[in-house]
Design a protein around this motif. Sequence first.
Motif, PDB file in Angstrom:
ATOM      1  N   LEU A  79       0.859  -1.174   0.000  1.00  0.00           N
ATOM      2  CA  LEU A  79       0.000   0.000   0.000  1.00  0.00           C
ATOM      3  C   LEU A  79       0.897   1.226   0.000  1.00  0.00           C
ATOM      4  O   LEU A  79       1.953   1.219   0.630  1.00  0.00           O
ATOM      5  N   TYR A  80       0.459   2.278  -0.694  1.00  0.00           N
ATOM      6  CA  TYR A  80       1.274   3.481  -0.792  1.00  0.00           C
ATOM      7  C   TYR A  80       0.443   4.723  -0.487  1.00  0.00           C
ATOM      8  O   TYR A  80      -0.772   4.727  -0.653  1.00  0.00           O
ATOM      9  N   LEU A  81       1.131   5.774  -0.073  1.00  0.00           N
ATOM     10  CA  LEU A  81       0.499   7.077   0.090  1.00  0.00           C
ATOM     11  C   LEU A  81       1.472   8.122  -0.431  1.00  0.00           C
ATOM     12  O   LEU A  81       2.505   8.368   0.181  1.00  0.00           O
ATOM     13  N   GLN A  82       1.139   8.704  -1.569  1.00  0.00           N
ATOM     14  CA  GLN A  82       1.926   9.787  -2.124  1.00  0.00           C
ATOM     15  C   GLN A  82       1.417  11.090  -1.537  1.00  0.00           C
ATOM     16  O   GLN A  82       0.244  11.417  -1.693  1.00  0.00           O
ATOM     17  N   MET A  83       2.298  11.816  -0.882  1.00  0.00           N
ATOM     18  CA  MET A  83       1.908  13.056  -0.215  1.00  0.00           C
ATOM     19  C   MET A  83       2.657  14.215  -0.847  1.00  0.00           C
ATOM     20  O   MET A  83       3.892  14.248  -0.823  1.00  0.00           O
ATOM     21  N   ASN A  84       1.917  15.145  -1.433  1.00  0.00           N
ATOM     22  CA  ASN A  84       2.502  16.300  -2.104  1.00  0.00           C
ATOM     23  C   ASN A  84       2.120  17.584  -1.390  1.00  0.00           C
ATOM     24  O   ASN A  84       1.132  17.633  -0.654  1.00  0.00           O
ATOM     25  N   ASN A  85       2.890  18.619  -1.652  1.00  0.00           N
ATOM     26  CA  ASN A  85       2.630  19.936  -1.069  1.00  0.00           C
ATOM     27  C   ASN A  85       2.377  19.825   0.441  1.00  0.00           C
ATOM     28  O   ASN A  85       1.375  20.320   0.964  1.00  0.00           O
ATOM     29  N   LEU A  86       3.292  19.181   1.110  1.00  0.00           N
ATOM     30  CA  LEU A  86       3.118  18.933   2.535  1.00  0.00           C
ATOM     31  C   LEU A  86       3.139  20.214   3.335  1.00  0.00           C
ATOM     32  O   LEU A  86       3.842  21.180   2.987  1.00  0.00           O
ATOM     33  N   LYS A  87       2.365  20.215   4.409  1.00  0.00           N
ATOM     34  CA  LYS A  87       2.231  21.372   5.281  1.00  0.00           C
ATOM     35  C   LYS A  87       2.606  20.976   6.703  1.00  0.00           C
ATOM     36  O   LYS A  87       2.515  19.801   7.067  1.00  0.00           O
ATOM     37  N   PRO A  88       3.004  21.938   7.521  1.00  0.00           N
ATOM     38  CA  PRO A  88       3.356  21.603   8.910  1.00  0.00           C
ATOM     39  C   PRO A  88       2.238  20.860   9.638  1.00  0.00           C
ATOM     40  O   PRO A  88       2.517  19.996  10.474  1.00  0.00           O
ATOM     41  N   GLU A  89       0.984  21.146   9.310  1.00  0.00           N
ATOM     42  CA  GLU A  89      -0.126  20.456   9.969  1.00  0.00           C
ATOM     43  C   GLU A  89      -0.264  18.999   9.547  1.00  0.00           C
ATOM     44  O   GLU A  89      -1.083  18.266  10.108  1.00  0.00           O
ATOM     45  N   ASP A  90       0.516  18.574   8.565  1.00  0.00           N
ATOM     46  CA  ASP A  90       0.541  17.154   8.195  1.00  0.00           C
ATOM     47  C   ASP A  90       1.479  16.356   9.093  1.00  0.00           C
ATOM     48  O   ASP A  90       1.549  15.126   8.979  1.00  0.00           O
ATOM     49  N   THR A  91       2.202  17.027   9.955  1.00  0.00           N
ATOM     50  CA  THR A  91       3.098  16.337  10.875  1.00  0.00           C
ATOM     51  C   THR A  91       2.318  15.383  11.769  1.00  0.00           C
ATOM     52  O   THR A  91       1.361  15.780  12.433  1.00  0.00           O
ATOM     53  N   ALA A  92       2.704  14.118  11.742  1.00  0.00           N
ATOM     54  CA  ALA A  92       1.988  13.088  12.487  1.00  0.00           C
ATOM     55  C   ALA A  92       2.719  11.760  12.306  1.00  0.00           C
ATOM     56  O   ALA A  92       3.612  11.635  11.474  1.00  0.00           O
ATOM     57  N   VAL A  93       2.292  10.782  13.074  1.00  0.00           N
ATOM     58  CA  VAL A  93       2.677   9.400  12.803  1.00  0.00           C
ATOM     59  C   VAL A  93       1.609   8.826  11.881  1.00  0.00           C
ATOM     60  O   VAL A  93       0.409   8.938  12.170  1.00  0.00           O
ATOM     61  N   TYR A  94       2.040   8.226  10.796  1.00  0.00           N
ATOM     62  CA  TYR A  94       1.121   7.680   9.803  1.00  0.00           C
ATOM     63  C   TYR A  94       1.064   6.170   9.942  1.00  0.00           C
ATOM     64  O   TYR A  94       2.097   5.494   9.979  1.00  0.00           O
ATOM     65  N   TYR A  95      -0.158   5.668  10.002  1.00  0.00           N
ATOM     66  CA  TYR A  95      -0.403   4.251  10.209  1.00  0.00           C
ATOM     67  C   TYR A  95      -1.115   3.628   9.016  1.00  0.00           C
ATOM     68  O   TYR A  95      -2.048   4.219   8.467  1.00  0.00           O
TER      69      TYR A  95
END
Length: 124
Positions: A79-95
């Motif tokens: 499984l994949y998650l492509q994350m673009n244009n990241l923002k500081p509010e995207d800071t987290a642990v991803y599960y």
Amino acid sequence: QVQLVESGGGLVQAGGSLRLSCAASGRTVSNYVMAWFRQAPGKEREFAAAISGRGGNRYYANSLNGRFTISRDNAKIALYLQMNNLKPEDTAVYYCAAAPTVLDGRLPSEYDYWGQGTPVTVSS
């Protein structure tokens, strides 16, 4: 049993991109619904994206505004998650999470299997 192992997290500047991966092993998950959740410090775990077993249907949290793309490779059981244009509010642990079936797909309680998480930090 299903084992899920996430990778690809790290530190990135705002506006940058990351691609998270989740490798599955054990019982086949090719027909399972799989999803990405995230949990920021001091906050509850929240839904990010989900994908159906064959990958034909994808669902995203409204807050992502089209910046993330979920995909899966059933041949590689990944499984994949492509994350673009990241923002500081995207800071987290991803599960990474998986379940044979879900009703809503956005609730953590619907998923039977979870990875240990991979941390993502977005600096401003």
